[in-house]
Design an enzyme around this catalytic site. Structure first.
Site, PDB file in Angstrom:
ATOM      1  N   VAL A 271     -28.378   2.749   9.057  1.00 54.06           N
ATOM      2  CA  VAL A 271     -27.955   2.294  10.524  1.00 54.06           C
ATOM      3  C   VAL A 271     -29.036   1.713  11.259  1.00 54.06           C
ATOM      4  CG1 VAL A 271     -25.962   3.629  10.607  1.00 54.06           C
ATOM      5  CG2 VAL A 271     -28.013   4.707  11.376  1.00 54.06           C
ATOM      6  N   HIS A 444     -34.125 -31.413 -12.802  1.00 56.11           N
ATOM      7  CA  HIS A 444     -32.770 -31.176 -13.331  1.00 56.11           C
ATOM      8  C   HIS A 444     -32.945 -30.391 -14.630  1.00 56.11           C
ATOM      9  CE1 HIS A 444     -28.234 -31.667 -14.303  1.00 56.11           C
ATOM     10  NE2 HIS A 444     -28.912 -32.034 -15.238  1.00 56.11           N
TER      11      HIS A 444
END
Length: 458
Positions: A271, A444
């Site tokens: 938290v 690529h």
């Protein structure tokens, strides 16, 4: 009394990098650390968590390797070996920091550092025998610790913060309940789900990763659901109690006002974190503060002359790289040099599977500021590298100024997002336009081609 140009309290990323920078600029520097070099990030946070995430990711990938025409038999998680890998990673990096400090001639003191007056620091070693240091300037980089919410039963055995969970040497839990859907909560949820645990997340707010673009949290929730992780938002925990079975826990909570309960073998309290800066000051000496965080001006100066503070100790975004940048800015200013870093362009990274990263403005943030912006999104399901590696749901989104075409922000959820986000940070810091970013040829097949695709669509 030893005299220094700069005394740094706290050897986390903000503290030790500041000390190294100061020594490199000719300042006589001392660094004080009461625990291990590297602070929370190296020993109880970023590095051990990402080591576990890497191992869990490999485990999940091998478990599903049949889709690539491969088979793996007798795959299992060895908790002792996993813990040893995590610890060896930490120790290797810790040794590297120690070597760098020695090479730069930074004086390292083991113990608690306490500012007793402006320009005075007392070092209290664990074995006793305090010593006093005189410092022209003092930098407090004391970090933060996990917050423990006032939930009845939060002290029960099996209820842990991230510190204790990282030290867990046993097998993955049958069921892990995560209270908190922020960065720490979703990272541990991703790790334990990959290792085979049933994971349940309870988040009080309306979505996961509430501080980031809402689409990131929404997409992560869908992926978690696909992997069997239960996510309950708008859920407020009422109490933790021992369950009927030995060692089991029961969590009572309300979800959107409806009472519910969940059983678990362990509970993670995720938290948030509490600043530790005030602990670096002797009684009666502390500078101005608010809710535990030290108050500083734009130069990170506190209300005490010659005393500065950075990182988690001053609140705000609790990020290791931001603490480092702040420390470097303080040191360079003390040495009469320009900061060299844009402290307003800070990437945020989440090491789930896939990774999540964000930098600059989201479309909602820009509109809240009254800025006219446009955003474009490219689905990574069309990216060749994503397809051949079997990636799931993901995207790259860019936010830009439609008039001047400057890149204002980016949000990514895809493989290597935490690496790719640096391209957008560089663009924002240097005021690059969409066209200038798009001018680069990206190889690529790579994940980075997704950047080219989203830019070409703008």
């Amino acid at each position: 009394m030893e005299r220094y140009d700069l005394v740094v309290i706290g050897a986390g990323p903000g503290g030790y990098e500041a000390a190294l920078e100061a020594a490199g600029l000719g300042l006589r520097t001392a660094l004080i650390e009461r625990r291990q070099l590297g602070g929370t990030c190296l020993n109880r946070g970023c590095i051990p968590t990402k080591a576990l995430a890497h191992a869990a990711g490999l485990y999940a990938e091998l478990s599903a390797c049949g889709r690539f025409g491969l088979s793996a038999e007798q795959l299992r998680c060895d908790p002792a070996a996993l813990a040893a890998y995590r610890q060896s990673t930490v120790e290797t990096l810790r040794g590297g920091i120690a070597l760098r400090l020695k090479q730069k001639k930074v004086d390292l003191f083991q113990g608690s550092g306490l500012v007793t007056a402006p320009h005075r620091v007392r070092v209290e070693p664990p074995q006793g025998g305090a010593l006093e240091l005189e410092a022209q300037n003092i930098l407090v980089a004391a970090g933060a610790k996990p917050a423990v919410p006032p939930i009845p039963g939060a002290q029960l055995p099996g209820v842990m913060t991230s510190d204790e969970l990282l030290e867990w040497g046993g097998p993955p839990f049958g069921t892990l309940l995560v209270i908190g859907g922020g960065v720490i909560g979703v990272e541990f949820a991703s790790i334990y789900a990959a290792l085979g645990s049933r994971v349940v997340i309870l988040e009080a707010l309306d979505g996961l990763l509430a501080n980031l673009d809402r689409e990131l949290g929404q997409s992560l929730k869908l992926l978690f659901k696909k992997r069997g992780v239960q996510v309950h938002t708008g859920a407020r925990v009422e109490a933790l109690e021992p369950a009927g079975e030995k060692g089991r826990l029961c969590c009572r909570y309300t979800e959107k006002g409806v009472p519910a309960e969940c059983g678990a073998d362990a509970v993670l309290l995720a938290v948030g974190r509490t600043p530790c800066g005030l602990g670096a000051f002797a009684p009666g000496v502390a500078p101005a503060s608010e809710k535990g965080r030290l108050l500083v001006n734009s130069a990170f100066a506190t209300s005490l002359p010659g005393v500065y503070a950075i990182g988690d100790a001053i609140g705000g975004a609790q990020l290791a790289h931001l603490a480092t940048a702040q420390g470097l800015a303080v040191v360079r200013a003390l040495a009469g040099k320009a900061p060299g870093l844009r402290l307003d362009v800070v990437p945020a990274c989440v090491y789930t599977e896939p990774e999540i990263a964000s930098v600059g403005l989201s479309a909602d943030e820009a509109k809240a500021r009254g800025l006219a912006v446009q955003s474009k999104k490219y689905p990574m399901s069309a990216n060749g590298r994503s397809v051949l590696t079997g990636q799931e749901r993901g995207f790259i989104k860019v936010v830009y100024d439609p008039a001047g075409r400057a890149v204002l922000g980016a949000q990514l959820m895809c493989a290597r997002a935490t690496d790719l986000v640096g391209e957008f940070g560089l663009a924002i810091a240097n005021g690059l336009t969409v066209e200038q970013m798009a001018a680069a040829i990206r190889p690529h097949p790579t994940f980075s081609e997704g950047i080219s695709e989203v830019l070409r669509s703008c």
